[in-house]
Scaffold this motif. Sequence first.
Motif, PDB file in Angstrom:
ATOM      1  N   ALA A  18     -12.878   5.726   7.510  1.00 55.51           N
ATOM      2  CA  ALA A  18     -11.805   5.101   8.306  1.00 55.51           C
ATOM      3  C   ALA A  18     -10.651   5.684   7.272  1.00 55.51           C
ATOM      4  N   ALA A  19      -9.521   5.895   7.952  1.00 53.95           N
ATOM      5  CA  ALA A  19      -8.304   6.364   7.241  1.00 53.95           C
ATOM      6  C   ALA A  19      -7.978   5.454   6.134  1.00 53.95           C
ATOM      7  N   ALA A  20      -7.454   6.222   4.861  1.00 54.23           N
ATOM      8  CA  ALA A  20      -6.988   5.325   3.954  1.00 54.23           C
ATOM      9  C   ALA A  20      -6.020   4.677   4.192  1.00 54.23           C
ATOM     10  N   PRO A  21      -5.904   3.351   3.129  1.00 50.13           N
ATOM     11  CA  PRO A  21      -4.448   2.864   3.194  1.00 50.13           C
ATOM     12  C   PRO A  21      -3.326   3.598   2.439  1.00 50.13           C
ATOM     13  N   SER A  22      -2.107   3.517   3.021  1.00 54.17           N
ATOM     14  CA  SER A  22      -0.929   4.224   2.755  1.00 54.17           C
ATOM     15  C   SER A  22      -0.853   3.864   0.905  1.00 54.17           C
ATOM     16  N   ASP A  23      -0.957   2.603   0.594  1.00 59.05           N
ATOM     17  CA  ASP A  23      -0.937   2.252  -0.726  1.00 59.05           C
ATOM     18  C   ASP A  23      -1.847   2.965  -1.649  1.00 59.05           C
ATOM     19  N   PRO A  24      -1.516   3.531  -2.716  1.00 58.62           N
ATOM     20  CA  PRO A  24      -2.544   4.266  -3.121  1.00 58.62           C
ATOM     21  C   PRO A  24      -3.478   3.421  -4.244  1.00 58.62           C
ATOM     22  N   ILE A  25      -2.762   2.426  -4.685  1.00 59.17           N
ATOM     23  CA  ILE A  25      -3.695   1.293  -5.283  1.00 59.17           C
ATOM     24  C   ILE A  25      -4.661   0.517  -4.302  1.00 59.17           C
ATOM     25  N   ALA A  26      -4.227   0.478  -3.260  1.00 52.34           N
ATOM     26  CA  ALA A  26      -5.262  -0.193  -2.116  1.00 52.34           C
ATOM     27  C   ALA A  26      -6.186   0.771  -1.762  1.00 52.34           C
ATOM     28  N   ALA A  27      -5.821   2.091  -1.795  1.00 52.37           N
ATOM     29  CA  ALA A  27      -6.738   3.146  -1.759  1.00 52.37           C
ATOM     30  C   ALA A  27      -7.764   3.422  -2.330  1.00 52.37           C
ATOM     31  N   ALA A  28      -7.344   3.139  -3.627  1.00 55.15           N
ATOM     32  CA  ALA A  28      -8.204   3.314  -4.826  1.00 55.15           C
ATOM     33  C   ALA A  28      -9.350   2.132  -4.926  1.00 55.15           C
ATOM     34  N   SER A  29      -8.964   0.985  -4.394  1.00 55.30           N
ATOM     35  CA  SER A  29      -9.607  -0.328  -4.854  1.00 55.30           C
ATOM     36  C   SER A  29     -11.416   0.198  -4.490  1.00 55.30           C
ATOM     37  N   PRO A  30     -11.368   0.365  -2.962  1.00 52.77           N
ATOM     38  CA  PRO A  30     -13.108   0.352  -2.539  1.00 52.77           C
ATOM     39  C   PRO A  30     -13.445   1.485  -2.973  1.00 52.77           C
TER      40      PRO A  30
END
Length: 219
Positions: A18-30
Amino acid sequence: RIATALRAKMPTEIAPHAAAPSDPIAAASPLITLLAAGSAPAYELLAAVHRLNELFAEADSHALAVELAGALVRAPPSAAATLLRLLVDGDALVELVVQLLGNACVHPDGPAWLERAGVLPVLVAALRTQDALLRAHGLRLLSALADAPALAQPLLRAGVAKLLRGLAASPDGARRALVVADGVLRHAARLSPAQMKQLRALLDGFGDAALLAPDDAKA
């Protein structure tokens, strides 16, 4: 090259993420959670490593890069163990792992995190390679590690002096190898007399190769 290699490793039935979140920290978490779990196939772990490297490259400030690195450094130790396993396995895309380890070192705790994970001897062994890209990322990482006072002795115990001696005659590696050796020497108070002698002999042996090599030492 990286995207093509990852696609080649990936079974055709795997659905796109799925498309990654726009927030880099949120995108990095998973992605970091995936590394900490460590149970996914190697191609998924390498894809996560690649995406994390992209997040670092896309960071619009040094502060954001440090925050991303902090999320990795503060992850469960199993995340570092997964990266170490990928490094040991010596996959064709192992340079992605070395690049991510270098990105982690923008955080003040990054070098100590790598040392605790047992990365240093494996990294030194991996850099005895003819792969120019892997060696470039690895020498940049060693340059960062050499700036950490507490890592002067661990780097020498890991065999970095022998590695640098081999690179001294290599035009593409001599200049950065000189930077690494000089960085370790700046923490001379932490070295034994024998280690000091070893490093000074190494520096004396660099000769003209380090002076004439392309100036990539700060790249």
